[in-house]
Design a protein around this motif. Structure first.
Motif, PDB file in Angstrom:
ATOM      1  N   UNK A  96       0.867  -1.180   0.000  1.00 37.87           N
ATOM      2  CA  UNK A  96       0.000   0.000   0.000  1.00 37.87           C
ATOM      3  C   UNK A  96       0.904   1.230   0.000  1.00 37.87           C
ATOM      4  N   UNK A  97       0.344   2.375  -0.346  1.00 41.87           N
ATOM      5  CA  UNK A  97       1.127   3.608  -0.327  1.00 41.87           C
ATOM      6  C   UNK A  97       1.565   3.912   1.106  1.00 41.87           C
ATOM      7  N   UNK A  98       2.809   4.325   1.285  1.00 40.72           N
ATOM      8  CA  UNK A  98       3.282   4.622   2.647  1.00 40.72           C
ATOM      9  C   UNK A  98       2.628   5.881   3.202  1.00 40.72           C
ATOM     10  N   UNK A  99       2.261   5.843   4.471  1.00 47.73           N
ATOM     11  CA  UNK A  99       1.710   7.058   5.084  1.00 47.73           C
ATOM     12  C   UNK A  99       2.820   8.087   5.284  1.00 47.73           C
ATOM     13  N   UNK A 100       2.466   9.324   5.164  1.00 46.60           N
ATOM     14  CA  UNK A 100       3.414  10.414   5.370  1.00 46.60           C
ATOM     15  C   UNK A 100       3.033  11.108   6.675  1.00 46.60           C
ATOM     16  N   UNK A 101       3.960  11.130   7.609  1.00 49.38           N
ATOM     17  CA  UNK A 101       3.728  11.847   8.860  1.00 49.38           C
ATOM     18  C   UNK A 101       3.990  13.323   8.630  1.00 49.38           C
ATOM     19  N   UNK A 102       3.164  14.151   9.194  1.00 51.77           N
ATOM     20  CA  UNK A 102       3.341  15.593   9.054  1.00 51.77           C
ATOM     21  C   UNK A 102       4.536  16.085   9.855  1.00 51.77           C
ATOM     22  N   UNK A 103       4.740  17.360   9.807  1.00 52.33           N
ATOM     23  CA  UNK A 103       5.825  17.995  10.552  1.00 52.33           C
ATOM     24  C   UNK A 103       5.482  17.996  12.030  1.00 52.33           C
ATOM     25  N   UNK A 104       6.428  17.627  12.834  1.00 53.80           N
ATOM     26  CA  UNK A 104       6.253  17.664  14.279  1.00 53.80           C
ATOM     27  C   UNK A 104       6.661  19.050  14.759  1.00 53.80           C
ATOM     28  N   UNK A 105       5.726  19.755  15.357  1.00 55.81           N
ATOM     29  CA  UNK A 105       5.982  21.127  15.803  1.00 55.81           C
ATOM     30  C   UNK A 105       6.114  21.186  17.313  1.00 55.81           C
ATOM     31  N   UNK A 106       6.888  22.173  17.767  1.00 57.59           N
ATOM     32  CA  UNK A 106       7.048  22.369  19.199  1.00 57.59           C
ATOM     33  C   UNK A 106       5.669  22.579  19.823  1.00 57.59           C
ATOM     34  N   UNK A 107       5.418  21.880  20.920  1.00 59.66           N
ATOM     35  CA  UNK A 107       4.138  21.962  21.591  1.00 59.66           C
ATOM     36  C   UNK A 107       3.176  20.853  21.188  1.00 59.66           C
ATOM     37  N   UNK A 108       3.505  20.090  20.116  1.00 63.83           N
ATOM     38  CA  UNK A 108       2.641  18.997  19.666  1.00 63.83           C
ATOM     39  C   UNK A 108       2.694  17.789  20.600  1.00 63.83           C
ATOM     40  N   UNK A 109       3.783  17.608  21.310  1.00 62.55           N
ATOM     41  CA  UNK A 109       3.970  16.416  22.128  1.00 62.55           C
ATOM     42  C   UNK A 109       3.437  16.658  23.534  1.00 62.55           C
ATOM     43  N   UNK A 110       2.535  15.783  23.956  1.00 64.00           N
ATOM     44  CA  UNK A 110       1.990  15.815  25.311  1.00 64.00           C
ATOM     45  C   UNK A 110       2.433  14.541  26.016  1.00 64.00           C
TER      46      UNK A 110
END
Length: 152
Positions: free
Chosen positions: A125-139
């Protein structure tokens, strides 16, 4: 020693006494989704990233559990970046959060991306593309005590 002296004051101080010792997979799972209809023009995508921290003794483990689902497949990838901290002072939450965003995420994300891409290729299947990880995104959340990785 005062309370402020008993804590590591910044992520830069933490980095001076920290080295990465391992990146390990806790889980790697991918399933192709069989559907009777063709993929719609607007593919449905669901992404969830949980981040957990565990600090015991001189070991600092940062765990990234990624769950991703689209019209073609579902994935679950669980990666732990393990560090050795050669400093007996405690690590306050603001320093550990900054460490996770500025250091640990960059150590673990290549493994997460590679696992998704390789799994997608195997499922054809087509590989998923993860978006850009931005500061503040991680909890950061609590690490379940029953899920501690084995020490080597």
């Amino acid at each position: 020693m005062s309370e402020s002296e008993a804590e590591i004051g910044s992520v830069e101080e933490l980095l001076e006494s920290t080295r990465i010792i391992d990146v390990l997979f806790m889980e790697l799972n991918a399933s192709r989704i069989e559907s009777s209809h063709e993929e719609s023009a607007e593919a449905e995508r669901d992404l969830d990233l949980a981040t957990m921290l565990r600090h015991e003794g001189n070991e600092l483990d940062v765990r990234f559990l990624l769950e991703f689902k689209d019209n073609a497949a579902s994935y679950r990838v669980d990666v732990v970046a393990r560090y050795c901290v050669e400093d007996d002072r405690s690590i306050p939450p603001r320093v550990s959060s900054e460490f996770i965003e500025r250091v640990a995420a960059f150590a673990a994300f290549p493994f997460l991306r590679e696992a998704l891409a390789t799994s997608a290729a195997r499922l054809r299947v087509d590989p998923p593309i993860l978006g850009i990880l931005r500061q503040g995104d991680i909890k950061v959340s609590e690490w379940p005590s029953e899920d501690a990785p084995a020490t080597s």
